[in-house]
Design a protein around this motif. Structure first.
Motif, PDB file in Angstrom:
ATOM      1  N   ALA A 160      -0.950   0.823   6.967  1.00  0.00           N
ATOM      2  CA  ALA A 160      -1.083   0.641   6.140  1.00  0.00           C
ATOM      3  C   ALA A 160      -2.684   0.918   6.567  1.00  0.00           C
ATOM      4  O   ALA A 160      -3.168   1.851   6.375  1.00  0.00           O
ATOM      5  CB  ALA A 160      -1.358  -1.060   5.251  1.00  0.00           C
ATOM      6  N   PRO A 203      -5.760   2.761   3.014  1.00  0.00           N
ATOM      7  CA  PRO A 203      -6.297   1.933   1.999  1.00  0.00           C
ATOM      8  C   PRO A 203      -7.570   1.909   0.659  1.00  0.00           C
ATOM      9  O   PRO A 203      -8.213   1.768   0.025  1.00  0.00           O
ATOM     10  CB  PRO A 203      -6.473   0.270   2.330  1.00  0.00           C
ATOM     11  CG  PRO A 203      -5.202   1.056   3.723  1.00  0.00           C
ATOM     12  CD  PRO A 203      -5.447   2.088   3.252  1.00  0.00           C
ATOM     13  N   TRP A 211       0.940  -1.363  -0.058  1.00  0.00           N
ATOM     14  CA  TRP A 211       0.146  -0.289   0.133  1.00  0.00           C
ATOM     15  C   TRP A 211       0.404   1.297  -0.258  1.00  0.00           C
ATOM     16  O   TRP A 211       0.522   2.338   0.057  1.00  0.00           O
ATOM     17  CB  TRP A 211      -0.662  -0.208   0.932  1.00  0.00           C
ATOM     18  CG  TRP A 211      -1.925  -1.160   1.104  1.00  0.00           C
ATOM     19  CD1 TRP A 211      -2.912  -1.099   0.840  1.00  0.00           C
ATOM     20  CD2 TRP A 211      -1.213  -1.698   1.718  1.00  0.00           C
ATOM     21  NE1 TRP A 211      -3.739  -2.421   0.942  1.00  0.00           N
ATOM     22  CE2 TRP A 211      -3.242  -2.998   1.621  1.00  0.00           C
ATOM     23  CE3 TRP A 211      -1.105  -2.451   2.556  1.00  0.00           C
ATOM     24  CZ2 TRP A 211      -3.379  -4.627   2.199  1.00  0.00           C
ATOM     25  CZ3 TRP A 211      -1.025  -4.366   2.829  1.00  0.00           C
ATOM     26  CH2 TRP A 211      -2.381  -5.007   2.754  1.00  0.00           C
ATOM     27  N   ALA A 241      -0.870  -6.132  -1.889  1.00  0.00           N
ATOM     28  CA  ALA A 241      -2.028  -5.095  -1.371  1.00  0.00           C
ATOM     29  C   ALA A 241      -2.475  -4.874  -2.798  1.00  0.00           C
ATOM     30  O   ALA A 241      -4.042  -4.213  -2.123  1.00  0.00           O
ATOM     31  CB  ALA A 241      -1.066  -3.857  -1.201  1.00  0.00           C
ATOM     32  N   LEU A 255      -6.837  -4.944  -2.427  1.00  0.00           N
ATOM     33  CA  LEU A 255      -8.027  -3.377  -3.321  1.00  0.00           C
ATOM     34  C   LEU A 255      -9.019  -3.863  -4.129  1.00  0.00           C
ATOM     35  O   LEU A 255      -9.607  -3.441  -4.129  1.00  0.00           O
ATOM     36  CB  LEU A 255      -6.922  -2.715  -4.779  1.00  0.00           C
ATOM     37  CG  LEU A 255      -6.105  -2.158  -3.050  1.00  0.00           C
ATOM     38  CD1 LEU A 255      -5.236  -0.465  -3.427  1.00  0.00           C
ATOM     39  CD2 LEU A 255      -6.592  -1.088  -1.930  1.00  0.00           C
ATOM     40  N   MET A 310      -0.714   6.071  -3.203  1.00  0.00           N
ATOM     41  CA  MET A 310      -0.252   5.249  -1.824  1.00  0.00           C
ATOM     42  C   MET A 310      -0.032   6.029  -0.381  1.00  0.00           C
ATOM     43  O   MET A 310      -0.153   7.438  -0.098  1.00  0.00           O
ATOM     44  CB  MET A 310       1.110   4.555  -2.994  1.00  0.00           C
ATOM     45  CG  MET A 310       0.560   3.877  -3.452  1.00  0.00           C
ATOM     46  SD  MET A 310       2.366   3.208  -4.500  1.00  0.00           S
ATOM     47  CE  MET A 310       3.311   4.531  -4.843  1.00  0.00           C
ATOM     48  N   ARG A 311       0.296   5.082   0.721  1.00  0.00           N
ATOM     49  CA  ARG A 311      -0.056   5.607   1.839  1.00  0.00           C
ATOM     50  C   ARG A 311       1.771   5.923   1.929  1.00  0.00           C
ATOM     51  O   ARG A 311       2.757   5.580   0.726  1.00  0.00           O
ATOM     52  CB  ARG A 311       0.062   4.013   2.785  1.00  0.00           C
ATOM     53  CG  ARG A 311      -0.908   3.916   3.633  1.00  0.00           C
ATOM     54  CD  ARG A 311      -1.517   4.837   3.852  1.00  0.00           C
ATOM     55  NE  ARG A 311      -2.453   4.726   5.234  1.00  0.00           N
ATOM     56  CZ  ARG A 311      -3.192   5.828   5.977  1.00  0.00           C
ATOM     57  NH1 ARG A 311      -3.233   6.732   5.675  1.00  0.00           N
ATOM     58  NH2 ARG A 311      -3.957   5.264   6.626  1.00  0.00           N
ATOM     59  N   GLN A 362      -7.687   4.085  -1.628  1.00  0.00           N
ATOM     60  CA  GLN A 362      -6.929   3.597  -3.140  1.00  0.00           C
ATOM     61  C   GLN A 362      -7.805   2.763  -3.403  1.00  0.00           C
ATOM     62  O   GLN A 362      -7.716   2.403  -4.658  1.00  0.00           O
ATOM     63  CB  GLN A 362      -5.466   2.564  -2.214  1.00  0.00           C
ATOM     64  CG  GLN A 362      -4.571   3.648  -1.533  1.00  0.00           C
ATOM     65  CD  GLN A 362      -3.057   2.749  -0.931  1.00  0.00           C
ATOM     66  OE1 GLN A 362      -3.901   1.539  -0.827  1.00  0.00           O
ATOM     67  NE2 GLN A 362      -2.374   3.366  -0.710  1.00  0.00           N
TER      68      GLN A 362
END
Length: 301
Positions: free
Chosen positions: A213, A126, A88, A161, A165, A120-121, A129
């Protein structure tokens, strides 16, 4: 006495060197992470006759871009939309292992492959995202006719990741509907360890990655948890999991059991591969690739 004195000097020297070594390691690790976010120096090798359209925008942020890989003569082509991994916080749409084997396998069969980036982080959580993935899905569906692709035949696929998602978008119809997308045909999740986020956060296998995350708020965990967002409106899913890991397959089986109770098609495919191999080797000649392809073909009819 002299031996004790020498031992003390050695210990002092070690204590002086270890923090420096740790700092050097952390700096090197950060350099590798930063490098993973950058485009590859060389474009992925494609099958004969195939071509690519790079950096198509689906939003205003520089990370909201995707690459399109087109077969030689697409005709109402089904689409695989791929979401890269990277905890992430890292990764890029053309990192090694993302495109080449998948393009080599599915492009000659007449598929279009789309590989996306997303925000992104540390800046983007998330759940946001996942909204990026849904927004990319909507944009791909809108542009598909210009590639001679079928907007009604789009499959989500992701690794690590990205698998989380993709599964979250497939589980929650709210995400793709709010983005203005049509229903995707299914999801192939490649070795996600965060299908049940609250469970992952209780005993995370890699605490730093998951803490960074998902944060500390249980409500955020539930909002970003495919297991908890799963409803009767979820799309069919294939949950590939590495049997070498302790977390992925049990979470996949639990989610498949819940899906069965809801009347949602969901399969679990354990593979004796490492976390990275589950992604990198998909598309290479194997029973694993054939099993994934069978699921994809069944959904993209």
């Amino acid at each position: 006495m002299k031996m004790l004195f020498r031992a003390g000097l050695l210990a002092c020297a070690l204590f002086a060197v270890l923090p420096l070594a740790a700092q050097t390691f952390r700096e090197r690790l950060q350099e590798m992470r930063d490098a993973s976010r950058q485009p590859a120096a060389r474009a992925p090798t494609l099958p004969a006759g195939a071509r690519s359209v790079r950096d198509v925008s689906y939003g205003t942020d520089p990370r909201q871009r995707y690459d399109v890989y087109l077969p030689a003569q697409p005709q109402r082509a089904p689409v695989i939309l791929f979401v890269h991994g990277g905890g992430w916080a890292n990764g890029n749409k053309d990192n090694p292992g993302v495109v080449e084997n998948k393009a080599a396998y599915w492009l000659p069969k007449g598929y279009v492959l789309v590989s996306i980036n997303y925000r992104m982080r540390p800046d983007t959580a998330p759940i946001a995202q996942a909204r990026d993935v849904a927004r990319a899905l909507a944009d791909v569906q809108k542009r598909a006719p210009s590639w001679n692709a079928d907007p009604a035949n789009v499959m989500l696929m992701g690794h690590s990741a990205g698998a989380h998602l993709a599964a979250l978008v497939g589980a929650s119809s709210t995400l793709w509907r709010d983005a203005g997308a049509a229903r995707p045909r299914g999801v192939v999740s490649l070795d996600s360890g965060a299908l049940d986020v609250p469970l992952t956060m209780q005993k995370p296998p890699l605490p730093g990655i998951y803490d960074r995350a998902f944060g500390k708020d249980r409500n955020d965990w539930i909002a970003a948890s495919p297991y908890h967002q799963l409803s009767r409106n979820a799309v069919p899913m294939l949950l590939v999991c590495s049997s070498r890991r302790k977390d992925a397959c049990p979470q996949g089986r639990a989610m498949a059991e819940k899906a069965q109770a809801l009347g949602v098609t969901m399969e679990v495919l354990p593979e004796d591969l490492s976390h990275g191999e589950v992604n990198r080797l998909l598309g290479a000649s194997s029973a694993y690739t054939e099993a994934v392809d069978a699921f994809v073909r069944k959904q993209l009819q």
